[in-house]
Enzyme design. Structure first.
Site, PDB file in Angstrom:
ATOM      1  N   ASP A 119       1.298   0.150  -4.924  1.00  0.00           N
ATOM      2  CA  ASP A 119       0.172   0.273  -5.706  1.00  0.00           C
ATOM      3  C   ASP A 119       0.123   1.542  -6.579  1.00  0.00           C
ATOM      4  O   ASP A 119      -0.425   1.609  -7.678  1.00  0.00           O
ATOM      5  CB  ASP A 119      -1.178  -0.290  -5.129  1.00  0.00           C
ATOM      6  CG  ASP A 119      -1.500   0.468  -3.707  1.00  0.00           C
ATOM      7  OD1 ASP A 119      -0.458   1.480  -3.546  1.00  0.00           O
ATOM      8  OD2 ASP A 119      -2.464   0.476  -3.156  1.00  0.00           O
ATOM      9  N   HIS A 120       0.302   2.733  -5.698  1.00  0.00           N
ATOM     10  CA  HIS A 120       0.118   4.066  -6.083  1.00  0.00           C
ATOM     11  C   HIS A 120       1.066   5.122  -5.329  1.00  0.00           C
ATOM     12  O   HIS A 120       1.431   4.552  -4.220  1.00  0.00           O
ATOM     13  CB  HIS A 120      -1.300   4.398  -6.297  1.00  0.00           C
ATOM     14  CG  HIS A 120      -2.064   4.285  -5.195  1.00  0.00           C
ATOM     15  ND1 HIS A 120      -1.809   4.675  -4.145  1.00  0.00           N
ATOM     16  CD2 HIS A 120      -2.896   2.997  -4.685  1.00  0.00           C
ATOM     17  CE1 HIS A 120      -2.647   4.175  -3.047  1.00  0.00           C
ATOM     18  NE2 HIS A 120      -3.377   3.330  -3.535  1.00  0.00           N
ATOM     19  N   HIS A 169      -1.428   3.289   4.577  1.00  0.00           N
ATOM     20  CA  HIS A 169      -2.466   4.029   3.942  1.00  0.00           C
ATOM     21  C   HIS A 169      -2.542   5.470   4.300  1.00  0.00           C
ATOM     22  O   HIS A 169      -2.518   5.644   5.584  1.00  0.00           O
ATOM     23  CB  HIS A 169      -3.650   3.407   4.053  1.00  0.00           C
ATOM     24  CG  HIS A 169      -4.732   3.798   3.054  1.00  0.00           C
ATOM     25  ND1 HIS A 169      -5.366   4.978   2.940  1.00  0.00           N
ATOM     26  CD2 HIS A 169      -5.139   3.359   1.780  1.00  0.00           C
ATOM     27  CE1 HIS A 169      -6.179   5.565   2.034  1.00  0.00           C
ATOM     28  NE2 HIS A 169      -6.144   4.101   1.405  1.00  0.00           N
ATOM     29  N   GLU A 216       1.059  -1.349  -0.006  1.00  0.00           N
ATOM     30  CA  GLU A 216       0.054  -0.013  -0.088  1.00  0.00           C
ATOM     31  C   GLU A 216       0.825   1.281   0.056  1.00  0.00           C
ATOM     32  O   GLU A 216       1.807   1.368   0.923  1.00  0.00           O
ATOM     33  CB  GLU A 216      -0.875  -0.128   1.250  1.00  0.00           C
ATOM     34  CG  GLU A 216      -1.673   1.213   1.358  1.00  0.00           C
ATOM     35  CD  GLU A 216      -2.646   1.498   0.172  1.00  0.00           C
ATOM     36  OE1 GLU A 216      -3.395   0.579  -0.434  1.00  0.00           O
ATOM     37  OE2 GLU A 216      -2.771   2.612  -0.274  1.00  0.00           O
ATOM     38  N   THR A 237      -5.923   1.751  -5.369  1.00  0.00           N
ATOM     39  CA  THR A 237      -5.459   0.159  -5.068  1.00  0.00           C
ATOM     40  C   THR A 237      -6.219  -0.541  -5.965  1.00  0.00           C
ATOM     41  O   THR A 237      -5.663  -1.765  -6.735  1.00  0.00           O
ATOM     42  CB  THR A 237      -6.093  -0.463  -3.756  1.00  0.00           C
ATOM     43  OG1 THR A 237      -5.523   0.572  -2.990  1.00  0.00           O
ATOM     44  CG2 THR A 237      -5.610  -1.757  -3.584  1.00  0.00           C
TER      45      THR A 237
HETATM   46  C1  GP9 Z   1      -9.257  -0.604   0.619  1.00  0.00           C
HETATM   47  C2  GP9 Z   1      -7.727  -0.319   0.359  1.00  0.00           C
HETATM   48  C3  GP9 Z   1      -7.218   0.935   0.073  1.00  0.00           C
HETATM   49  O1  GP9 Z   1      -9.644  -1.770   0.566  1.00  0.00           O
HETATM   50  O2  GP9 Z   1      -7.568  -1.237  -1.159  1.00  0.00           O
HETATM   51  O3  GP9 Z   1      -7.691   1.674  -0.922  1.00  0.00           O
HETATM   52  P1  GP9 Z   1      -7.113   2.784  -1.526  1.00  0.00           P
HETATM   53  O4  GP9 Z   1      -7.778   4.054  -0.824  1.00  0.00           O
HETATM   54  O5  GP9 Z   1      -5.596   2.990  -1.607  1.00  0.00           O
HETATM   55  O6  GP9 Z   1      -7.664   2.817  -2.971  1.00  0.00           O
HETATM   56 MN    MN Z   2      -3.832   1.856  -2.300  1.00  0.00          MN
END
Ligand code: GP9
Ligand code: MN
Length: 423
Positions: free
Chosen positions: A257-258, A198, A38, A83
């Site tokens: 992921d980003h 996150h 994440e 994500t």
């Molecule tokens: C929530 C997780 C985080 O289930 O995938 O989401 P994001 O905000 O990073 O897209």
């Molecule tokens: Mn994410």
């Protein structure tokens, strides 16, 4: 209509990066395990805090010991679906939508995704995530992707002390996932979506003794602590995989992921990077996310080629000895001798070792200077635009329902059901 798919096929044929014979099939029949890290950005790798501590010592050790391929010029290509966009890119080799989330808006489409392809090769697939299954419409989209099983929050101990922000903390997540993973039929294709790193990256005090940053920007300062916690959780997971024996016959793919730190925090990021200001090209550079690929029995090492998330699917399928020529995916195998060496972004900009396009303007990626006019960038910019257009055709017109790759067994989304565990 179905004639549109012919254009897609022609584009695909003309832009195929053939597999590297040195690596093709090197992981044939092995389990596959993805870890979505994440919000992890590449600047954190090998970064040291003012007191000398590494933010991600475990991931750094994988780089240092050539334990995995580590791609240091790898970029996220996500849009508003965050994500879920990254999941879409990695498993379809297609780009997410320019607006909104493809997981939410196009879950009724036909896909020929990674879990479905591997199902036809005898694999069982499962996704693991410590949040509830409806988030990002995963419970619907995963059926279209061909997931056999989805271990969502209902499978975990979602106690007060185990959870924070969006859901389960990474350490209990991996610990509690281990018995579920071991219970799966092999070979398996699995995906683990972490959560602790996150936005806004706040930790419970008992979960960290790592120093915060000292930029004065709370989000950036906490990021180091959260990223460090995730690194520890991944190390613990690797140890468990080794102890279980799975490590020796499992390909492990880890990707950021980003971005986690947006442009709103550029002032603090300038301090982190030790520069006067975050220029347009530095900002593009910050869209790097780490990519690790560990293949048992294959020596890794630092990889400098430029690429993005859409490039990963063919890279992995080729390692598994599965040809991708017949699949309508985009991107370019990162290990192919004819890998194209650039990455596009969802807004049409791109980055290559020599030049970068930022908001339509062309820059040198060596000096960061603006290049007058757009001529120098035109060739790649045109290719990027075409590729995004082809991808959008597929996604917006649901073209894969008219196409059947050779040797592919179609899945029926209605065959899948993700039930909560029995009490
Ligand atoms: C929530 C997780 C985080 O289930 O995938 O989401 P994001 O905000 O990073 O897209
Ligand atoms: Mn994410």
């Amino acid at each position: 209509d179905s004639s549109d798919i012919t254009d897609v096929e022609n584009y695909r044929k003309a832009n195929f990066s053939s597999p590297n014979p040195e690596y093709f099939g090197k992981a044939k029949g092995m389990n596959v395990l993805y870890i979505a890290m994440e919000s992890l950005q590449t600047f954190a790798i090998n970064y040291k805090m003012p007191d000398g501590q590494e933010v991600t010592p475990f991931l750094n050790s994988l780089v240092r010991e050539n334990e995995a391929f580590y791609f240091e010029n790898f970029f996220h290509q996500t849009g508003q679906g965050k994500t879920s966009d990254a999941e879409f890119l990695m498993e379809n080799g297609l780009y997410p939508m320019a607006q909104g989330a493809v997981f939410v808006n196009k879950a009724q489409n036909t896909y020929q995704a990674m879990p479905a392809i591997l199902k036809g090769n005898g694999y069982y697939s499962a996704s693991f995530h410590g949040n509830y299954k409806t988030f990002w419409n995963r419970n619907v989209m995963y059926k279209a992707l061909g997931y056999d099983q989805f271990f969502d929050a209902e499978y975990y101990n979602m106690t007060e002390e185990n959870t924070k922000n969006y859901g389960l903390k990474d350490k209990p997540f991996f610990t509690e996932s281990m018995p579920l993973l071991k219970s799966l039929p092999q070979p398996f294709y699995t995906k683990f979506l972490t959560l602790s790193n996150h936005f806004p990256f706040e930790m419970d005090p008992e979960d960290t003794d790592f120093p915060a940053g000292n930029t004065g920007d709370k989000v950036v300062d906490q990021y180091f602590q959260a990223a460090h916690y995730m690194d520890e959780a991944i190390e613990q997971f690797f140890n468990d995989l080794k102890a279980s024996g799975l490590y020796d016959n499992t390909v492990i793919v880890m990707y950021g992921d980003h971005y986690g730190i947006s442009e709103n925090h550029n002032e603090a990021m300038a301090k982190v990077l030790g520069v006067e200001e975050i220029t347009p090209t530095l900002n593009v550079g910050l869209q790097r996310v780490p990519l690790f690929i560990h293949v048992p029995g294959v020596k890794g090492g630092i990889q400098q080629q430029y690429g993005g998330q859409a490039d990963v699917r063919s890279t992995i399928l080729h390692l598994l000895g599965i040809d991708t020529k017949d699949y309508m995916e985009l991107g370019s195998d990162l290990l192919s001798p004819d890998h194209r060496n650039w990455a596009l972004f969802r807004n049409g900009d791109f980055v290559s070792p020599e030049i970068v396009q930022v908001k339509g303007k062309c820059y040198s990626n060596v000096t960061g200077e603006l290049i007058e006019g757009t001529e120098a960038c035109k060739e790649i910019a045109d290719k990027a635009a075409t590729e995004l257009q082809i991808s959008d055709e597929i996604v917006y017109k649901d073209l894969l329902r008219f196409y059947q790759p050779e040797g592919y067994t179609p899945i029926n989304p209605n065959d899948f059901e993700y039930l909560a565990p029995k009490a």
